[in-house]
Design a protein around this motif. Structure first.
Motif, PDB file in Angstrom:
ATOM      1  N   ARG A   4       0.838  -1.197   0.000  1.00  0.00           N
ATOM      2  CA  ARG A   4       0.000   0.000   0.000  1.00  0.00           C
ATOM      3  C   ARG A   4       0.882   1.259   0.000  1.00  0.00           C
ATOM      4  O   ARG A   4       0.620   2.206  -0.730  1.00  0.00           O
ATOM      5  N   THR A   5       1.927   1.207   0.815  1.00  0.00           N
ATOM      6  CA  THR A   5       2.829   2.358   0.857  1.00  0.00           C
ATOM      7  C   THR A   5       3.534   2.524  -0.478  1.00  0.00           C
ATOM      8  O   THR A   5       3.688   3.643  -0.975  1.00  0.00           O
ATOM      9  N   TYR A   8       1.340   4.187  -2.777  1.00  0.00           N
ATOM     10  CA  TYR A   8       1.247   5.602  -2.409  1.00  0.00           C
ATOM     11  C   TYR A   8       2.449   6.375  -2.945  1.00  0.00           C
ATOM     12  O   TYR A   8       2.300   7.452  -3.517  1.00  0.00           O
ATOM     13  N   GLU A  12       2.345   9.368  -5.609  1.00  0.00           N
ATOM     14  CA  GLU A  12       2.884  10.693  -5.288  1.00  0.00           C
ATOM     15  C   GLU A  12       3.935  11.123  -6.309  1.00  0.00           C
ATOM     16  O   GLU A  12       3.967  12.274  -6.728  1.00  0.00           O
ATOM     17  N   ALA A 210       7.061  11.879   9.423  1.00  0.00           N
ATOM     18  CA  ALA A 210       7.400  11.042   8.273  1.00  0.00           C
ATOM     19  C   ALA A 210       8.885  10.695   8.342  1.00  0.00           C
ATOM     20  O   ALA A 210       9.700  11.540   8.676  1.00  0.00           O
ATOM     21  N   THR A 211       9.215   9.446   8.024  1.00  0.00           N
ATOM     22  CA  THR A 211      10.631   9.065   8.005  1.00  0.00           C
ATOM     23  C   THR A 211      11.270   9.648   6.747  1.00  0.00           C
ATOM     24  O   THR A 211      10.588   9.980   5.785  1.00  0.00           O
ATOM     25  N   ASP A 212      12.599   9.732   6.789  1.00  0.00           N
ATOM     26  CA  ASP A 212      13.310  10.286   5.628  1.00  0.00           C
ATOM     27  C   ASP A 212      13.002   9.512   4.358  1.00  0.00           C
ATOM     28  O   ASP A 212      12.838  10.089   3.296  1.00  0.00           O
ATOM     29  N   PHE A 214      10.349   7.848   3.652  1.00  0.00           N
ATOM     30  CA  PHE A 214       8.977   8.120   3.220  1.00  0.00           C
ATOM     31  C   PHE A 214       8.940   9.398   2.388  1.00  0.00           C
ATOM     32  O   PHE A 214       8.222   9.508   1.392  1.00  0.00           O
TER      33      PHE A 214
END
Lengths: 299, 231
Positions: A4-5, A8, A12, A210-212, A214
């Motif tokens: 899912r990520t 995303y 994006e 948010a992590t780097d 991400f």
């Protein structure tokens, strides 16, 4: 990363690409241009080396058996020679055939060999190689075979072909590295131009945890897409341009009567070309993106 | 929840923003940090967010030693916090719903959870009907409510607000502060840096006053100015 990520991130990346159309077009142009230069050089280098190889295939390796061996014994050696994968063809020259050619050589001075018969001559084999680069290894291996007296090959020609091929490869690799570094640098700066607008977005993402990676991934996806599109455009241009030239050149050269120089057919190298372009394009794109965002994540 | 001991913050350019700050905020507390611009309020919030690191002293937030925190632990720490700014900081190209959902998406929450929590947060700030609007279609107060919804959607243990009413008219400011109070009543610790004296005076919560980088007053049920209690 979950599926899912990943979805995303890709979404994006595509949205960003679309939102910053001008920057995307600029980046694609730059990467395409570098790939074009690379492609042109690659085609030149491929053709030189393929023609070198054709040239390099002409010299034969000659294997002389010991003179006391008769044809049946020589056949055992032939079998052994044929077992070597690098050798493309083996022609056995019997004592009688060899003697015939010697007689031709001495046609004007027959008296010199009139007392001799074929028995003093060895059986010999004329060999062709698939890959002339391996000439030295093959020669060494052949010398090890029982009953082989001597192996000869035109050392100077081979050395010349090998040193040209070596330098050609060296220069290609150097040029590829230089071009890639330049392309990455330009790409990095092009993306940076729009980074200020996105700085706020990155800040917000950082504040909400948010992590780097991400934050980074959508940019990298964007770079990969830019690289991919550039690779496809560059390939189409190079393939079209080259096949036109190749067609004309090969036709003209037949008219002139030169037979050994040939441009490689586009079909034979298109796969390699596509693969190299895609690899380089996506590498340049993703690395450029990665570097351009690095500064904003350090803060 | 927050425990600062002997904290001094010196910036690279030599400015000393905070000096010897000793401060404890218990779980479930509601604290106003007041003082004029440049007094060090924002620096204090930045230290709690781990955007800046103290030059001296110890800083603990929700049991985390912020000085010892590794860079890659920061995002996970911030997910436990909610943060609200004076300038709202919404993503202009995302709708209200998407802005709030974004805070969950970055933590890789399940879609099911996003669909459940986002409407709840929007309901709490009274913006359910504006879910599909874009930030530029909203008033300042509404935008700040979106940013509040985004801050609380993760159920933070600590909510930090840096001048949340700075861009708002008095009436809207009061609404935002009342919302912060209702969030506080649900158990979240709330720290508000502000120089909005009217809301501070009306709320009568704990007030920590900072002047020239030092705590000059820490008062339960305080007012914006020390002498306001007499008026």
């Amino acid at each position: 990363m979950t599926l899912r990520t990943a979805k995303y991130m890709i979404k994006e990346g595509v949205i960003n690409l679309h939102k910053n159309k001008l920057m995307s077009i600029a980046s694609i142009s730059i990467v395409t241009a570098s790939l074009l230069v690379f492609g042109i050089f690659l085609m030149i280098s491929l053709n030189i080396s393929s023609n070198m190889r054709m040239f390099g295939e002409q010299p034969e390796i000659v294997v002389f058996c010991q003179a006391e061996l008769n044809e049946e014994q020589a056949e055992a050696i032939e079998t052994e020679i044929k077992s070597n994968d690098v050798i493309s063809s083996v022609i056995m020259v019997t004592k009688a055939e060899y003697f015939e050619s010697v007689k031709e050589m001495f046609a004007e001075n027959e008296g010199l060999i009139s007392d001799l018969d074929e028995s003093f001559l060895p059986v010999k084999f004329n060999l062709m190689l698939k890959d002339f680069d391996q000439c030295e290894d093959v020669t060494n291996a052949l010398e090890e075979i029982d009953g082989v007296w001597d192996v000869q090959y035109p050392r100077k020609v081979v050395d010349f072909v090998q040193s040209i091929t070596y330098w050609l490869r060296f220069i290609s690799i150097l040029l590829i590295i230089v071009l890639m570094v330049i392309a990455i640098f330009i790409m990095e700066n092009t993306i940076k131009l729009t980074m200020n607008a996105r700085k706020e977005e990155i800040d917000i993402m950082k504040y909400i945890g948010a992590t780097d990676w991400f934050i980074r991934w959508p940019f990298i996806v964007e770079g990969i897409i830019i690289g991919f599109i550039s690779a496809v455009i560059a390939f189409l241009l190079v393939a079209y341009g080259y096949s036109t030239i190749e067609h004309r050149f090969n036709e003209d050269i037949i008219h002139i009567g030169v037979e050994f120089v040939r441009l490689t057919k586009i079909d034979d190298i298109s796969f390699l070309l596509v693969l190299l372009f895609l690899m380089m394009g996506t590498l340049v794109g993703s690395l450029g993106s990665y570097l351009s965002i690095r500064k904003y994540l350090e803060a | 929840m927050v425990e600062f001991k002997g904290v001094t913050k010196k910036y690279a350019n030599g400015t000393i923003a905070l000096r010897d700050i000793n401060l404890t905020v218990n779980e479930g507390g509601f604290v106003f940090v007041v003082g004029p611009s440049g007094s060090g309020k924002s620096t204090l919030i930045k230290l709690m967010l781990r955007e800046e690191v103290a030059s001296e002293g110890t800083t603990f937030v929700d049991g985390n030693d912020l000085l010892a925190m590794e860079k890659d632990e920061i995002p996970y720490f911030r997910r436990k916090l909610g943060v609200v700014f004076q300038d709202f900081r919404l993503l202009p190209k995302k709708t209200v719903y998407e802005n709030v959902a974004f805070a969950l998406e970055i933590t890789e929450s399940l879609p099911k959870e996003v669909r459940r929590k986002v409407p709840m947060a929007l309901g709490l700030v009274g913006l359910s009907r504006k879910a599909n609007s874009y930030p530029n279609q909203l008033s300042g107060g509404e935008q700040q409510r979106v940013s509040l919804a985004r801050a609380i959607v993760n159920d933070p243990v600590l909510l930090l607000a840096d001048e949340p009413t700075g861009n708002l008219d008095p009436e809207t400011s009061w609404e935002i502060i009342k919302l912060l109070e209702s969030i506080n009543l649900k158990g979240t610790t709330v720290i508000v840096a502000t120089h909005d004296n009217s809301v501070v005076d009306r709320m009568q919560k704990r007030v920590i006053e900072i002047g020239s980088g030092r705590i000059i007053r820490d008062q339960q049920k305080g007012f914006y100015n020390n002498d306001s209690s007499n008026s």
